[in-house]
Scaffold this motif. Sequence first.
Motif, PDB file in Angstrom:
ATOM      1  N   ALA A 234      -1.182  -6.174  -1.040  1.00 22.82           N
ATOM      2  CA  ALA A 234      -0.261  -5.194  -0.445  1.00 22.82           C
ATOM      3  C   ALA A 234      -0.963  -3.895  -0.077  1.00 22.82           C
ATOM      4  O   ALA A 234      -0.481  -3.147   0.795  1.00 22.82           O
ATOM      5  N   PRO A 338       3.321  -9.641  -0.698  1.00 25.93           N
ATOM      6  CA  PRO A 338       2.570  -8.406  -0.469  1.00 25.93           C
ATOM      7  C   PRO A 338       3.267  -7.467   0.514  1.00 25.93           C
ATOM      8  O   PRO A 338       3.257  -6.239   0.313  1.00 25.93           O
ATOM      9  N   ALA A 342       4.412  -3.717  -0.520  1.00 28.04           N
ATOM     10  CA  ALA A 342       3.890  -2.572   0.232  1.00 28.04           C
ATOM     11  C   ALA A 342       5.027  -1.691   0.727  1.00 28.04           C
ATOM     12  O   ALA A 342       4.938  -0.450   0.685  1.00 28.04           O
TER      13      ALA A 342
END
Length: 388
Positions: A234, A338, A342
């Motif tokens: 991420a 990911p 993020a």
Amino acid sequence: MESLRIAMFSWESLHSAKVGGLAPHVTELSEQLVKLGHEVHIFTRSGWYRDYDEINGVHYQRCSFDESGDIIAQMNKMCDAMYSRFIQVSKDYGNFDIIHGHDWHPVNVLNRIKYEHGKNYVMTYHSTEWGRNGNVNLNSPTSNEVSHREWLAGYESSEVIITSENFKREVQNIYSIPDYKISVVPNGISPGKMEKDVDSGSIKKDYGIHPYAPVVLFTGRMNYQKGPDLLVRAIPRVLDGNWGAHFVFIGEGEMRHHCQNLANELDIGQSCHFLGYSPDEVLKDWTNACDMTCVPSRNEPFGIVVLESWDANKAVVATDAVNIVDNYQNGLISNRTPESIAWGINYALDGLDSTTPIMGNNGKQLVKTKFSWDNIARNTVHVYNRIT
């Protein structure tokens, strides 16, 4: 309330061999039970400690044994040593009212006590072999035996304690434990345990991080279950919008080197700091110096790191495997990808001057109320009273 003599069986504690989150649970629950007027003996491995101590009112009955062989062989010998110690302690202190085991490790001794001495027992599940490994290598002889002992604990115990509703569903799906046996009692923390006045800038500077750079903290075992690799993947998406952010990883495990190599492959190594196993004071320093914590778990029976973060007034970005976080109230919930992780981190970073500190403060209030050891110990005694 009638005083109970309680035998607690665990392969770890804070004052013996220590491995992970089970250690503070067993120790802090036992200390609170003592404060409520009960007598508690923890039967555990000796590690490098002496055979007996009384610490904060809790009796530590540490058991020595030959620790050679694989984990199954070690636990077999540990259970034999625990049984011998239990017989001797029962002669010295009197019969126990409650037998309480934690996870699969002491199952052999619990069942031996049940069948040789007619003592029913309580079992607390903290994790499952399926959850720890995510269907990876579950057909190995070791995993099969661990899973068998987890099933056996649910079958033979009179009462089962599980730490969250999500985890209850997991355990029931795998081991078919009936509802009437199960009580959901969460994990806990002593308020103020992690909170500490620190100079955040100095701590960051000592690790080559600019004093004003935002820091995201990961703490825990570096293994598949806890998802550190998801966080590493991420990071490029976080740096696209917050190029000055840094990521500190505290913990050991089989995925540590993989995650370090992955960070270098993704060309984000300069933003990542892998500290490995760290002393408690280093963990406290970073928990208070960071701007938020990330819990990217693929599977999470509870998530004690969430309580530790809240205790330090830190917001948490967690996957939906963690079901104690209220979205936008005391943290942010992402999917187990990911990209979604993020998004959560970027949202929290963008709110560092506004909403993110408020989420941390809201978590702190829950630590003082819902997740206090006093509440948890009293609920545990309610479970005990069903078999006494």
